[in-house]
Design a protein around this motif. Sequence first.
Motif, PDB file in Angstrom:
ATOM      1  N   HIS A  21       0.865  -1.184   0.000  1.00  0.00           N
ATOM      2  CA  HIS A  21       0.000   0.000   0.000  1.00  0.00           C
ATOM      3  C   HIS A  21       0.899   1.230   0.000  1.00  0.00           C
ATOM      4  O   HIS A  21       1.824   1.330   0.822  1.00  0.00           O
ATOM      5  CB  HIS A  21      -0.877  -0.037   1.259  1.00  0.00           C
ATOM      6  CG  HIS A  21      -2.088   0.829   1.184  1.00  0.00           C
ATOM      7  ND1 HIS A  21      -2.833   1.004   0.035  1.00  0.00           N
ATOM      8  CD2 HIS A  21      -2.711   1.580   2.145  1.00  0.00           C
ATOM      9  CE1 HIS A  21      -3.855   1.799   0.284  1.00  0.00           C
ATOM     10  NE2 HIS A  21      -3.794   2.170   1.557  1.00  0.00           N
ATOM     11  N   LEU A  44      -1.663  -1.587  -4.156  1.00  0.00           N
ATOM     12  CA  LEU A  44      -2.731  -0.583  -4.148  1.00  0.00           C
ATOM     13  C   LEU A  44      -2.111   0.757  -3.785  1.00  0.00           C
ATOM     14  O   LEU A  44      -1.739   0.994  -2.639  1.00  0.00           O
ATOM     15  CB  LEU A  44      -3.840  -0.953  -3.157  1.00  0.00           C
ATOM     16  CG  LEU A  44      -4.997   0.055  -3.083  1.00  0.00           C
ATOM     17  CD1 LEU A  44      -5.718   0.160  -4.433  1.00  0.00           C
ATOM     18  CD2 LEU A  44      -5.984  -0.326  -1.974  1.00  0.00           C
ATOM     19  N   GLY A  53     -12.794   6.002   0.787  1.00  0.00           N
ATOM     20  CA  GLY A  53     -13.059   5.279  -0.449  1.00  0.00           C
ATOM     21  C   GLY A  53     -11.961   4.290  -0.798  1.00  0.00           C
ATOM     22  O   GLY A  53     -12.239   3.154  -1.204  1.00  0.00           O
ATOM     23  N   LEU A  54     -10.700   4.697  -0.631  1.00  0.00           N
ATOM     24  CA  LEU A  54      -9.592   3.803  -0.925  1.00  0.00           C
ATOM     25  C   LEU A  54      -9.496   2.684   0.110  1.00  0.00           C
ATOM     26  O   LEU A  54      -9.069   1.574  -0.204  1.00  0.00           O
ATOM     27  CB  LEU A  54      -8.277   4.591  -0.979  1.00  0.00           C
ATOM     28  CG  LEU A  54      -7.092   3.839  -1.592  1.00  0.00           C
ATOM     29  CD1 LEU A  54      -7.343   3.521  -3.060  1.00  0.00           C
ATOM     30  CD2 LEU A  54      -5.803   4.644  -1.443  1.00  0.00           C
ATOM     31  N   TYR A  69     -12.121   1.217   1.562  1.00  0.00           N
ATOM     32  CA  TYR A  69     -13.100   0.209   1.124  1.00  0.00           C
ATOM     33  C   TYR A  69     -12.544  -0.603  -0.040  1.00  0.00           C
ATOM     34  O   TYR A  69     -12.710  -1.833  -0.097  1.00  0.00           O
ATOM     35  CB  TYR A  69     -14.404   0.888   0.713  1.00  0.00           C
ATOM     36  CG  TYR A  69     -15.217   1.441   1.852  1.00  0.00           C
ATOM     37  CD1 TYR A  69     -15.725   0.596   2.840  1.00  0.00           C
ATOM     38  CD2 TYR A  69     -15.492   2.805   1.952  1.00  0.00           C
ATOM     39  CE1 TYR A  69     -16.485   1.099   3.893  1.00  0.00           C
ATOM     40  CE2 TYR A  69     -16.248   3.317   2.996  1.00  0.00           C
ATOM     41  CZ  TYR A  69     -16.731   2.461   3.963  1.00  0.00           C
ATOM     42  OH  TYR A  69     -17.485   2.953   5.011  1.00  0.00           O
ATOM     43  N   GLU A  70     -11.887   0.068  -0.982  1.00  0.00           N
ATOM     44  CA  GLU A  70     -11.291  -0.629  -2.123  1.00  0.00           C
ATOM     45  C   GLU A  70     -10.237  -1.630  -1.652  1.00  0.00           C
ATOM     46  O   GLU A  70     -10.168  -2.764  -2.138  1.00  0.00           O
ATOM     47  CB  GLU A  70     -10.672   0.394  -3.075  1.00  0.00           C
ATOM     48  CG  GLU A  70     -10.110  -0.218  -4.345  1.00  0.00           C
ATOM     49  CD  GLU A  70      -9.519   0.822  -5.279  1.00  0.00           C
ATOM     50  OE1 GLU A  70      -8.711   0.429  -6.169  1.00  0.00           O
ATOM     51  OE2 GLU A  70      -9.838   2.018  -5.141  1.00  0.00           O
ATOM     52  N   ASP A  81     -11.839  -4.772   0.016  1.00  0.00           N
ATOM     53  CA  ASP A  81     -12.368  -5.704  -0.996  1.00  0.00           C
ATOM     54  C   ASP A  81     -11.243  -6.446  -1.708  1.00  0.00           C
ATOM     55  O   ASP A  81     -11.336  -7.657  -1.957  1.00  0.00           O
ATOM     56  CB  ASP A  81     -13.206  -4.925  -2.017  1.00  0.00           C
ATOM     57  CG  ASP A  81     -14.518  -4.404  -1.441  1.00  0.00           C
ATOM     58  OD1 ASP A  81     -14.933  -4.912  -0.379  1.00  0.00           O
ATOM     59  OD2 ASP A  81     -15.107  -3.486  -2.037  1.00  0.00           O
ATOM     60  N   LEU A  82     -10.180  -5.727  -2.037  1.00  0.00           N
ATOM     61  CA  LEU A  82      -9.057  -6.336  -2.750  1.00  0.00           C
ATOM     62  C   LEU A  82      -8.374  -7.394  -1.894  1.00  0.00           C
ATOM     63  O   LEU A  82      -8.048  -8.494  -2.378  1.00  0.00           O
ATOM     64  CB  LEU A  82      -8.052  -5.246  -3.146  1.00  0.00           C
ATOM     65  CG  LEU A  82      -6.821  -5.684  -3.941  1.00  0.00           C
ATOM     66  CD1 LEU A  82      -7.234  -6.325  -5.265  1.00  0.00           C
ATOM     67  CD2 LEU A  82      -5.897  -4.483  -4.181  1.00  0.00           C
TER      68      LEU A  82
END
Length: 389
Positions: free
Chosen positions: A37, A66, A76-77, A79-80, A83-84
């Motif tokens: 990240h 990511l 928002g990132l 949550y992304e 999920d990833l």
Amino acid sequence: MNNFTFYSPTYFVFGRKTENEAGHYVKRFGGSKVLIHYGGGSAIRSRLLDRVKASLEKENIEFIELGGVKPNPRSGLVYEGIDLCRKENVDFILAVGGGSVIDSAKAIAAGVKYEGDFWDFYEGKPVTEALPVGTILTIAAAGSEGSGDSVITKEEGMLKRGAGGEALRPVFSILNPELTQTLPAYQTACGATDIMAHVFERYFTNTKEVEITDRLCEAVLLTMIKEVPRVIKDPNNYEARANIMWAGMVAHNNLVGVGREQDWSSHGIEHELSALYDVAHGAGLAVVFPAWMTYVMKHDINRFAQIAVRVWGCEMNFANPEETAKEGIERFKQFLTSIGMPITFKELGAKEEDIPLMVEKLGLGENGTMGSFVPLRAKDVEQIYRLAL
């Protein structure tokens, strides 16, 4: 001094080229599928990301990436990322960046292990379980590399809130001062201000007889006063960068805060500035803290006079300690100005007409308070914002 428990299990790897050991430490702490990240292009341009990937490949550790973390990291990132990680069966998160990246990584780590909305943790739910997080620090500022804290901005309503817990404390952190040498002077100064603010939040306390942590706080502040002008003059001064980087960790892993009541109202007040205007957290703190100090100073003149003498080198006026206290605040403001920090709303780009909105977003209502040194009501916060105009 109050009773306390202190547990700080992060394994620190400090020094030149230590980012090349990332794979070894991921493996040591059980990672087999890693989410790397990171933020923007600097990690790519500097080839730092390439070196990190090579270290993982050397240990036969799978990874996915990511990027895109912004200052004042967004929900928002997160949550992304959650999920990833679930889709790819990630079992370890490696944060490559500064406090924003690390805080975002922690939020993802908590969210992956939780069936509900990760934002619950930022509204007060304790974090009890999370994926392990390792860090490679590129900015000395937030101290998130050694703490169990995380701050995220929720895009709906632009609410900036914090969460914490031992489950969020990184299992290892790699600190190479060389990685901070390319930072612009402004970012360096913002980071330094954040470090000092973490100390101030602990220093201004109602707990009596805390001389040992008073002295530890003062040592960190004196280090920053010495070293920050040196790195602004010479960004490649490794030794000064090293002292600042370790000071950032010490300032926020709570070593300097054990056994004493802590305040944290200035951070809450600043969060509304950086949420609304998307300014650097350190710059916002440079505006808020002198105003807060001025507003609450008379609550404990002797404590303000003490820091003025011990840290800012003022002469003690025993007949009128308030004058000493005021001089200390003024010298703090002069220091901030000297390293390029704003100290007023105008310099920051904040607007007087937004003060009621920022006060409202704090959610104090009519009778709620924030902070402990002096519990502040909404009307007090409004006055602090106005002192910063």
